[in-house]
Scaffold this active site. Structure first.
Site, PDB file in Angstrom:
ATOM      1  N   GLU A   1      53.095  28.873  41.669  1.00  0.00           N
ATOM      2  CA  GLU A   1      54.066  29.737  42.306  1.00  0.00           C
ATOM      3  C   GLU A   1      53.374  30.629  43.330  1.00  0.00           C
ATOM      4  O   GLU A   1      52.260  31.086  43.112  1.00  0.00           O
ATOM      5  CB  GLU A   1      54.772  30.607  41.256  1.00  0.00           C
ATOM      6  CG  GLU A   1      55.514  29.733  40.265  1.00  0.00           C
ATOM      7  CD  GLU A   1      56.387  30.503  39.281  1.00  0.00           C
ATOM      8  OE1 GLU A   1      57.251  29.868  38.684  1.00  0.00           O
ATOM      9  OE2 GLU A   1      56.209  31.717  39.119  1.00  0.00           O
TER      10      GLU A   1
ATOM     11  N   CYS B   1      51.864  36.526  48.289  1.00  0.00           N
ATOM     12  CA  CYS B   1      51.091  36.628  47.051  1.00  0.00           C
ATOM     13  C   CYS B   1      50.745  35.195  46.629  1.00  0.00           C
ATOM     14  O   CYS B   1      51.625  34.382  46.346  1.00  0.00           O
ATOM     15  CB  CYS B   1      51.933  37.339  45.990  1.00  0.00           C
ATOM     16  SG  CYS B   1      51.099  37.485  44.410  1.00  0.00           S
TER      17      CYS B   1
ATOM     18  N   CYS C   1      45.744  30.396  33.998  1.00  0.00           N
ATOM     19  CA  CYS C   1      44.668  31.385  34.068  1.00  0.00           C
ATOM     20  C   CYS C   1      43.979  31.427  32.710  1.00  0.00           C
ATOM     21  O   CYS C   1      44.634  31.326  31.673  1.00  0.00           O
ATOM     22  CB  CYS C   1      45.238  32.764  34.391  1.00  0.00           C
ATOM     23  SG  CYS C   1      43.967  34.033  34.647  1.00  0.00           S
TER      24      CYS C   1
ATOM     25  N   CYS D   1      45.192  37.907  29.555  1.00  0.00           N
ATOM     26  CA  CYS D   1      45.572  39.317  29.415  1.00  0.00           C
ATOM     27  C   CYS D   1      46.857  39.397  28.587  1.00  0.00           C
ATOM     28  O   CYS D   1      47.774  38.596  28.762  1.00  0.00           O
ATOM     29  CB  CYS D   1      45.766  39.963  30.778  1.00  0.00           C
ATOM     30  SG  CYS D   1      44.253  39.941  31.767  1.00  0.00           S
TER      31      CYS D   1
ATOM     32  N   CYS E   1      50.482  39.469  30.330  1.00  0.00           N
ATOM     33  CA  CYS E   1      50.741  38.624  31.499  1.00  0.00           C
ATOM     34  C   CYS E   1      51.209  37.239  31.077  1.00  0.00           C
ATOM     35  O   CYS E   1      50.572  36.590  30.246  1.00  0.00           O
ATOM     36  CB  CYS E   1      49.463  38.501  32.332  1.00  0.00           C
ATOM     37  SG  CYS E   1      49.644  37.444  33.779  1.00  0.00           S
TER      38      CYS E   1
ATOM     39  N   GLY F   1      46.214  33.030  38.308  1.00  0.00           N
ATOM     40  CA  GLY F   1      44.782  32.731  38.310  1.00  0.00           C
ATOM     41  C   GLY F   1      43.889  33.921  38.589  1.00  0.00           C
ATOM     42  O   GLY F   1      44.340  34.982  38.996  1.00  0.00           O
TER      43      GLY F   1
ATOM     44  N   SER G   1      42.249  40.362  44.106  1.00  0.00           N
ATOM     45  CA  SER G   1      42.432  41.142  42.880  1.00  0.00           C
ATOM     46  C   SER G   1      41.745  40.426  41.723  1.00  0.00           C
ATOM     47  O   SER G   1      41.902  39.228  41.538  1.00  0.00           O
ATOM     48  CB  SER G   1      43.934  41.287  42.599  1.00  0.00           C
ATOM     49  OG  SER G   1      44.153  41.998  41.400  1.00  0.00           O
TER      50      SER G   1
ATOM     51  N   LEU H   1      42.210  47.277  36.120  1.00  0.00           N
ATOM     52  CA  LEU H   1      41.500  48.064  35.102  1.00  0.00           C
ATOM     53  C   LEU H   1      42.297  48.155  33.799  1.00  0.00           C
ATOM     54  O   LEU H   1      41.841  47.754  32.747  1.00  0.00           O
ATOM     55  CB  LEU H   1      41.194  49.458  35.667  1.00  0.00           C
ATOM     56  CG  LEU H   1      39.958  50.122  35.100  1.00  0.00           C
ATOM     57  CD1 LEU H   1      38.700  49.353  35.451  1.00  0.00           C
ATOM     58  CD2 LEU H   1      39.854  51.558  35.607  1.00  0.00           C
TER      59      LEU H   1
ATOM     60  N   CYS I   1      54.898  40.845  39.297  1.00  0.00           N
ATOM     61  CA  CYS I   1      53.544  40.735  38.758  1.00  0.00           C
ATOM     62  C   CYS I   1      53.580  40.300  37.312  1.00  0.00           C
ATOM     63  O   CYS I   1      54.316  40.867  36.506  1.00  0.00           O
ATOM     64  CB  CYS I   1      52.827  42.073  38.787  1.00  0.00           C
ATOM     65  SG  CYS I   1      52.645  42.737  40.404  1.00  0.00           S
TER      66      CYS I   1
HETATM   67  N1  SAH Z   1      43.520  37.715  37.802  1.00  0.00           N
HETATM   68  C1  SAH Z   1      43.647  38.675  38.857  1.00  0.00           C
HETATM   69  C2  SAH Z   1      44.759  38.287  39.794  1.00  0.00           C
HETATM   70  C3  SAH Z   1      46.144  38.350  39.194  1.00  0.00           C
HETATM   71  S1  SAH Z   1      46.824  39.768  39.864  1.00  0.00           S
HETATM   72  C4  SAH Z   1      43.822  40.079  38.285  1.00  0.00           C
HETATM   73  O1  SAH Z   1      44.052  40.179  37.088  1.00  0.00           O
HETATM   74  O2  SAH Z   1      43.677  41.063  39.007  1.00  0.00           O
HETATM   75  C5  SAH Z   1      48.106  40.119  38.967  1.00  0.00           C
HETATM   76  C6  SAH Z   1      48.270  41.626  38.814  1.00  0.00           C
HETATM   77  O3  SAH Z   1      49.484  41.823  38.095  1.00  0.00           O
HETATM   78  C7  SAH Z   1      47.156  42.199  37.981  1.00  0.00           C
HETATM   79  O4  SAH Z   1      46.829  43.517  38.291  1.00  0.00           O
HETATM   80  C8  SAH Z   1      47.793  42.104  36.627  1.00  0.00           C
HETATM   81  O5  SAH Z   1      47.168  42.907  35.700  1.00  0.00           O
HETATM   82  C9  SAH Z   1      49.212  42.509  36.920  1.00  0.00           C
HETATM   83  N2  SAH Z   1      50.143  42.088  35.855  1.00  0.00           N
HETATM   84  C10 SAH Z   1      49.997  41.067  34.996  1.00  0.00           C
HETATM   85  N3  SAH Z   1      51.039  41.014  34.145  1.00  0.00           N
HETATM   86  C11 SAH Z   1      51.866  42.020  34.456  1.00  0.00           C
HETATM   87  C12 SAH Z   1      53.115  42.470  33.943  1.00  0.00           C
HETATM   88  N4  SAH Z   1      53.726  41.855  32.945  1.00  0.00           N
HETATM   89  N5  SAH Z   1      53.681  43.543  34.523  1.00  0.00           N
HETATM   90  C13 SAH Z   1      53.074  44.159  35.571  1.00  0.00           C
HETATM   91  N6  SAH Z   1      51.910  43.758  36.100  1.00  0.00           N
HETATM   92  C14 SAH Z   1      51.296  42.716  35.552  1.00  0.00           C
END
Ligand code: SAH
Length: 359
Positions: free
Chosen positions: A94, A107, A114, A118, A121, A163, A195, A219, A337
């Site tokens: 996507e 984006c 991935c 996390c 996510c 990813g 990112s 972070l 996100c």
């Molecule tokens: N792997 C990289 C790139 C993905 S960016 C990274 O983690 O930075 C995706 C961004 O969206 C990251 O900051 C991630 O933490 C955030 N994100 C992931 N799941 C989310 C959610 N459910 N709600 C809001 N932000 C989220």
């Protein structure tokens, strides 16, 4: 068996010149090809009218230009568009178009799925299916710029789709060089933001890149205990190491590292967290982007109230840290996100689709 035809979408300009050279074709045609493919969005050799008929016919038999295929293009009420793209092996990714943020932004994904896992996510729930190639990463930009009519306009790219870009380092950097080519889209690295969860050796390599994008670090927590629970790679690359790499990171004048902080209700959104965050970031040219969680089925966290988000932001602002709260875009079409996951038709649940992808 004949070997597959070289795919021009995977080649940097110099590689394309070498490929033509090796076949006795003049190198300068590489620039023309780059213009057609990147600037005009044309991949059909027959339509490349400044090339001779003979050359077009030869290119047709000797080369391919693979481009991700748009499977669906959904529009959110806020103007965000989510594209599902199919790759040559039928895997799907996507990519999202976000208008006016403040400029147009794409984006882009760097992997199918991935590996970072996390806890908040959806993409992380898929696991890693495979890395994208440089051509597939840059190809998303070609496809979205064509589909949105922005080939001739400035836009930004954020590597914030599916990813972890530093977990697919070489193809990601190669894609940025392809997008930077003056004969293609001529994208300035200032318009590109990478990112990452903070893979320290990757950050150290990035610090030495000639073509350096803006850096955003996800972070999300202020103690190792909590961060390891939310962002598992923290076990290997703890906060102190990531922040040390950030302190050493070369920044252009006026530029800062963005720290993304997903806010989870009553988990990491207390005033103590905010104060710890201020201490962690001391000595770093930082800005903080607070991202109130986009909730989703299967994600065991909630979105904090606006009052909690405001209180957290105020503590940072009072200590002179630039802070912004990310507006959630495209939630109605699951383009926000952390909501990117490849779903099948409406009958299959996300989980069923995941199972299919992981077979
Ligand atoms: N792997 C990289 C790139 C993905 S960016 C990274 O983690 O930075 C995706 C961004 O969206 C990251 O900051 C991630 O933490 C955030 N994100 C992931 N799941 C989310 C959610 N459910 N709600 C809001 N932000 C989220």
């Amino acid at each position: 068996m004949t070997s597959p035809r070289p795919d021009l979408a995977e080649l940097e300009l110099q590689e394309l010149e070498a490929a033509l050279d090796a076949r006795g074709v003049e190198r300068f045609h590489a620039r023309q090809l780059y213009r057609w493919i990147y600037r005009r969005g044309v991949t059909d050799f027959d339509r490349m009218t400044d090339l001779s008929r003979d050359l077009r016919a030869r290119l047709q038999t000797e080369f391919d230009v693979s481009t991700p295929r748009i499977v669906s293009d959904e529009r959110s009420i806020d103007g965000t568009r989510k594209f599902v793209l199919e790759l040559s092996d039928a895997r799907r990714i996507e990519s999202v178009f976000i208008p006016d943020t403040p400029s147009m932004t794409f984006c882009i994904s760097t992997q199918v799925g991935c590996a970072m896992a996390c806890g908040f996510c959806l993409t992380g729930k898929m696991g890693l299916v495979r890395n994208l190639t440089a051509g597939e990463i840059a190809g998303q930009v070609r496809v979205l710029a064509s589909a949105t009519g922005l080939l001739d306009f400035p836009f930004n790219i954020v590597l914030m789709g599916m990813g972890e870009p530093l977990h697919n380092y070489d193809p990601t950097m190669k894609a940025l060089r392809m997008l930077h080519s003056e004969y293609g889209l001529a994208m300035s690295p200032r318009r590109i933001t990478l990112s990452t969860v903070g893979i320290v050796p990757g950050l150290e390599r990035l610090a030495r890149e000639p073509l350096m994008p803006n850096l955003a670090v996800s972070l999300h927590a202020t103690t190792d205990e909590q961060r390891t629970a939310l962002v598992p790679p923290n076990r290997k690359y703890p906060l102190a190491d990531i922040l040390e790499a950030c302190r050493r990171f070369p920044l252009k004048k006026r530029s800062r590292i963005t720290f993304e902080y997903v806010m989870l209700d009553e988990v990491n959104d207390t005033p103590e967290d905010a104060r710890r965050l201020v201490r962690l970031l001391s000595g770093i040219k930082a800005k903080v982007n607070l991202i109130p969680l986009n909730p989703a089925p299967g994600i065991p966290y909630g979105r904090p109230s606006d009052a909690r988000v405001d209180r957290f932001a105020q503590i940072l602002a009072d200590r002179y840290i630039t802070v912004s709260v990310r507006k959630s875009r495209g939630q109605d079409i699951r383009a926000a996100c952390g909501q990117l996951i490849v779903e099948g038709g409406t009958k299959k649940s996300a989980a069923q689709q995941m199972a299919l992808l992981l077979r």
